[in-house]
Design a protein around this motif. Structure first.
Motif, PDB file in Angstrom:
ATOM      1  N   UNK A 215       2.063   2.317   9.660  1.00 45.83           N
ATOM      2  CA  UNK A 215       2.581   1.770   8.417  1.00 45.83           C
ATOM      3  C   UNK A 215       1.891   0.437   8.218  1.00 45.83           C
ATOM      4  N   UNK A 216       1.295   0.249   7.046  1.00 47.85           N
ATOM      5  CA  UNK A 216       0.533  -0.964   6.726  1.00 47.85           C
ATOM      6  C   UNK A 216       1.235  -1.672   5.575  1.00 47.85           C
ATOM      7  N   UNK A 217       1.462  -2.968   5.750  1.00 47.40           N
ATOM      8  CA  UNK A 217       2.114  -3.747   4.694  1.00 47.40           C
ATOM      9  C   UNK A 217       1.153  -3.973   3.521  1.00 47.40           C
ATOM     10  N   UNK A 218       1.697  -4.461   2.429  1.00 50.45           N
ATOM     11  CA  UNK A 218       0.884  -4.777   1.244  1.00 50.45           C
ATOM     12  C   UNK A 218      -0.118  -5.893   1.544  1.00 50.45           C
ATOM     13  N   UNK A 219       0.075  -6.616   2.648  1.00 49.76           N
ATOM     14  CA  UNK A 219      -0.858  -7.668   3.059  1.00 49.76           C
ATOM     15  C   UNK A 219      -1.916  -7.154   4.030  1.00 49.76           C
ATOM     16  N   UNK A 220      -1.885  -5.846   4.349  1.00 49.19           N
ATOM     17  CA  UNK A 220      -2.916  -5.257   5.194  1.00 49.19           C
ATOM     18  C   UNK A 220      -2.646  -5.325   6.683  1.00 49.19           C
ATOM     19  N   UNK A 221      -1.411  -5.627   7.070  1.00 49.03           N
ATOM     20  CA  UNK A 221      -1.055  -5.738   8.488  1.00 49.03           C
ATOM     21  C   UNK A 221      -0.279  -4.501   8.936  1.00 49.03           C
TER      22      UNK A 221
ATOM     23  N   UNK B 109       2.976  -1.357   0.292  1.00 53.61           N
ATOM     24  CA  UNK B 109       3.108  -0.836   1.651  1.00 53.61           C
ATOM     25  C   UNK B 109       2.713   0.636   1.626  1.00 53.61           C
ATOM     26  N   UNK B 110       2.155   1.114   2.725  1.00 49.49           N
ATOM     27  CA  UNK B 110       1.784   2.531   2.786  1.00 49.49           C
ATOM     28  C   UNK B 110       1.575   2.981   4.221  1.00 49.49           C
ATOM     29  N   UNK B 111       1.535   4.275   4.400  1.00 43.34           N
ATOM     30  CA  UNK B 111       1.317   4.867   5.720  1.00 43.34           C
ATOM     31  C   UNK B 111       0.108   5.786   5.687  1.00 43.34           C
ATOM     32  N   UNK B 112      -0.496   5.930   6.840  1.00 41.75           N
ATOM     33  CA  UNK B 112      -1.633   6.829   6.978  1.00 41.75           C
ATOM     34  C   UNK B 112      -1.766   7.215   8.448  1.00 41.75           C
ATOM     35  N   UNK B 113      -2.606   8.183   8.714  1.00 40.47           N
ATOM     36  CA  UNK B 113      -2.903   8.540  10.101  1.00 40.47           C
ATOM     37  C   UNK B 113      -4.286   8.013  10.454  1.00 40.47           C
ATOM     38  N   UNK B 114      -4.440   7.670  11.718  1.00 34.77           N
ATOM     39  CA  UNK B 114      -5.669   7.055  12.201  1.00 34.77           C
ATOM     40  C   UNK B 114      -6.055   7.721  13.514  1.00 34.77           C
ATOM     41  N   UNK B 115      -7.226   8.368  13.576  1.00 35.14           N
ATOM     42  CA  UNK B 115      -7.651   9.013  14.820  1.00 35.14           C
ATOM     43  C   UNK B 115      -8.414   8.051  15.733  1.00 35.14           C
TER      44      UNK B 115
ATOM     45  N   UNK C  29      -0.194   6.587  -4.753  1.00 35.19           N
ATOM     46  CA  UNK C  29      -0.864   5.469  -4.101  1.00 35.19           C
ATOM     47  C   UNK C  29      -2.074   5.952  -3.313  1.00 35.19           C
ATOM     48  N   UNK C  30      -3.108   5.124  -3.284  1.00 37.34           N
ATOM     49  CA  UNK C  30      -4.233   5.398  -2.389  1.00 37.34           C
ATOM     50  C   UNK C  30      -3.820   4.877  -1.025  1.00 37.34           C
ATOM     51  N   UNK C  31      -4.141   5.578   0.036  1.00 33.98           N
ATOM     52  CA  UNK C  31      -3.683   5.161   1.360  1.00 33.98           C
ATOM     53  C   UNK C  31      -4.412   3.916   1.852  1.00 33.98           C
ATOM     54  N   UNK C  32      -3.820   3.225   2.827  1.00 31.61           N
ATOM     55  CA  UNK C  32      -4.518   2.090   3.421  1.00 31.61           C
ATOM     56  C   UNK C  32      -5.758   2.554   4.170  1.00 31.61           C
ATOM     57  N   UNK C  33      -6.772   1.677   4.225  1.00 33.08           N
ATOM     58  CA  UNK C  33      -8.028   1.995   4.918  1.00 33.08           C
ATOM     59  C   UNK C  33      -8.439   0.793   5.764  1.00 33.08           C
ATOM     60  N   UNK C  34      -9.067   1.033   6.914  1.00 30.95           N
ATOM     61  CA  UNK C  34      -9.544  -0.098   7.711  1.00 30.95           C
ATOM     62  C   UNK C  34     -10.532  -0.940   6.912  1.00 30.95           C
TER      63      UNK C  34
END
Length: 105
Positions: free
Chosen positions: A45-51, A91-97, A9-14
């Motif tokens: 953790x970001x849902x498939x709806x972007x939340x 759904x996916x997870x990522x780190x955000x600085x 999966x590609x990670x979630x992005x703002x």
């Protein structure tokens, strides 16, 4: 165990707003009063709806108020969700600085 589609999966992005920003955040007044700065890295953790539905501090700035403000901020940011190898939102997870620098007077 992670399924094959999530491993790739590609990670979630703002998601940028129309004005090009990802959202407004406010420097915590108590951190300003204590002259606190630093970098907080949160795992989200970001849902498939972007939340964002979960946020935890992976690396603390050394300031509890800046760390809390980092999670408060990312919870109001809209994200483009993670995508599996077929392009489906998942759904996916990522780190955000979050880099905290005192406001200029």
């Amino acid at each position: 165990m992670i399924s094959g589609s999530l491993e790739n999966a590609t990670p979630p992005k703002p998601a940028a707003r129309q004005d090009g920003s990802i959202g407004a955040f406010f420097y915590p007044p108590e951190a300003v009063a204590r002259r606190e700065e630093g970098k907080t890295i949160v795992t989200i953790h970001v849902t498939a709806k972007g939340k964002v539905d979960a946020c935890s501090v992976a690396t603390s700035s050394g300031s509890a108020s800046l760390d809390k403000a980092s999670c408060d901020f990312v919870r109001q940011v809209r994200f483009d969700p993670a995508r599996d190898e077929t392009g489906k939102a998942v759904d996916g997870s990522t780190q955000f600085p979050m880099n905290w620098h005192l406001p200029k007077k």
